[in-house]
Scaffold this active site. Structure first.
Site, PDB file in Angstrom:
ATOM      1  N   SER A   8       0.649  -1.179   0.103  1.00  0.00           N
ATOM      2  CA  SER A   8      -0.025   0.080  -0.069  1.00  0.00           C
ATOM      3  C   SER A   8       0.804   1.201   0.025  1.00  0.00           C
ATOM      4  CB  SER A   8      -0.904   0.286   1.100  1.00  0.00           C
ATOM      5  OG  SER A   8      -1.603   1.410   1.289  1.00  0.00           O
ATOM      6  N   HIS A  31      -1.221  -1.276  -4.447  1.00  0.00           N
ATOM      7  CA  HIS A  31      -2.410  -0.761  -3.765  1.00  0.00           C
ATOM      8  C   HIS A  31      -2.230   0.751  -3.771  1.00  0.00           C
ATOM      9  CE1 HIS A  31      -5.971  -1.434  -1.785  1.00  0.00           C
ATOM     10  NE2 HIS A  31      -5.692  -0.644  -0.957  1.00  0.00           N
ATOM     11  N   ASP A  33      -4.633   3.994  -2.341  1.00  0.00           N
ATOM     12  CA  ASP A  33      -5.704   4.378  -1.494  1.00  0.00           C
ATOM     13  C   ASP A  33      -6.031   5.711  -1.886  1.00  0.00           C
ATOM     14  OD1 ASP A  33      -6.308   2.156   0.190  1.00  0.00           O
ATOM     15  OD2 ASP A  33      -4.131   2.648   0.999  1.00  0.00           O
ATOM     16  N   MET A  35      -8.606   8.741  -1.074  1.00  0.00           N
ATOM     17  CA  MET A  35      -9.791   9.278   0.033  1.00  0.00           C
ATOM     18  C   MET A  35      -9.859  10.606  -0.301  1.00  0.00           C
ATOM     19  SD  MET A  35      -7.743   7.442   3.331  1.00  0.00           S
ATOM     20  CE  MET A  35      -6.687   5.915   3.309  1.00  0.00           C
ATOM     21  N   HIS A  64      -8.222   1.362  -4.506  1.00  0.00           N
ATOM     22  CA  HIS A  64      -8.925   1.385  -3.827  1.00  0.00           C
ATOM     23  C   HIS A  64      -9.617   2.854  -3.226  1.00  0.00           C
ATOM     24  CE1 HIS A  64     -10.152   0.264   0.838  1.00  0.00           C
ATOM     25  NE2 HIS A  64     -11.308   0.428   0.302  1.00  0.00           N
ATOM     26  N   MET A  66     -11.954   5.149  -1.173  1.00  0.00           N
ATOM     27  CA  MET A  66     -12.606   5.457  -0.322  1.00  0.00           C
ATOM     28  C   MET A  66     -13.290   6.847  -0.265  1.00  0.00           C
ATOM     29  SD  MET A  66     -10.034   3.762   2.444  1.00  0.00           S
ATOM     30  CE  MET A  66      -8.716   3.709   1.328  1.00  0.00           C
ATOM     31  N   MET A 135     -12.511  -5.124   4.694  1.00  0.00           N
ATOM     32  CA  MET A 135     -11.627  -4.397   5.393  1.00  0.00           C
ATOM     33  C   MET A 135     -11.430  -4.919   6.872  1.00  0.00           C
ATOM     34  SD  MET A 135     -10.920  -1.638   3.746  1.00  0.00           S
ATOM     35  CE  MET A 135      -9.912  -0.843   5.008  1.00  0.00           C
ATOM     36  N   ASP A 173      -7.466  -6.042   3.938  1.00  0.00           N
ATOM     37  CA  ASP A 173      -6.949  -4.715   4.049  1.00  0.00           C
ATOM     38  C   ASP A 173      -6.723  -4.079   5.133  1.00  0.00           C
ATOM     39  OD1 ASP A 173      -5.455  -2.200   3.424  1.00  0.00           O
ATOM     40  OD2 ASP A 173      -7.217  -1.500   1.978  1.00  0.00           O
TER      41      ASP A 173
END
Length: 220
Positions: A8, A31, A33, A35, A64, A66, A135, A173
């Site tokens: 990540s 990965h 993330d 957000m 991913h 979010m 998660m 994750d």
């Protein structure tokens, strides 16, 4: 099952993301993330950074999201060349149609659920998805402790895959490290997102190999 390790970038140096990607050539996915400070109380990176990463590494990007309103924003990540684009079940307005849009744009479609979100309401919907992301921490921040009480959801998803009711990868994750990966593997996960365990190690690529070996031993 063959375990896949997805380091990540949330735990990497954001000023050196291309270098961080180059430091993990042995990873299976990278990965990312995303957000938005709305769906989760943190703000990270977005589409322009993913587009830049796509030109800087050959590793498959595991995005991913979010974020709020993934129905609007997620297809652009697929169009940017992401290998897998995961949206949250709690945020998507029309997750069935969104999965079709992601696939049409050339990506795998992933559905994520928070620790407190039950799996059962989404089992039929998951027939249209390629990955399920369970998660194992509350989404929003790295470095949290692994929540083992979500593993029954992983076990149930694996049971559905083994009985032919679903055909997807099961990703975990949050809090994945050398002390927790075996439990997640034994429960049935086959994609493991690891942040601090990789990027805070002296040798990130060796950390990936060690995590993969631990998962394989847990499968035996």
């Amino acid at each position: 099952m063959d375990p896949r390790i997805a380091p990540s970038l949330l735990s990497a140096d954001f000023a050196r993301l291309a270098e961080a990607a180059a430091a993990v050539p042995g990873s299976d996915w990278l990965h990312v993330d995303v957000m938005d400070y709305h769906f989760v109380p943190n703000l990270t990176i977005g589409l322009p950074v993913v587009q830049a990463l796509r030109t800087s590494t050959d590793l498959p990007l595991d995005c991913h999201l979010m974020i709020d309103d993934p129905d609007r924003w997620a297809p652009a990540y697929a169009e940017a060349g992401a290998h897998n684009v995961t949206v949250h079940a709690e945020a998507a307005a029309d997750p069935e149609n969104l999965a079709r849009d992601l696939r049409a744009a050339g990506a795998l479609a992933g559905l994520a659920i928070k620790p407190g979100t039950p799996l059962e309401p989404y089992l039929e919907l998951l027939r249209g998805y390629d990955t399920l992301l369970v998660m194992t921490v509350e989404p929003g921040f790295g470095g949290q402790e692994f929540l083992a009480d979500v593993l029954p959801k992983v076990r149930e998803a694996r049971r559905r895959v083994e009985t032919g009711h679903l055909a997807l990868a099961i990703e975990v994750d949050g809090g994945i490290n050398e002390d927790t990966i075996a439990a997640a593997a034994e429960a049935g996960a086959d994609v493991f997102v690891a942040g601090s365990a990789v990027y805070h190690a002296d040798d990130p690529d060796r950390a990936i190999r060690e995590l993969r070996d631990l998962a394989r031993k847990a499968y035996a």
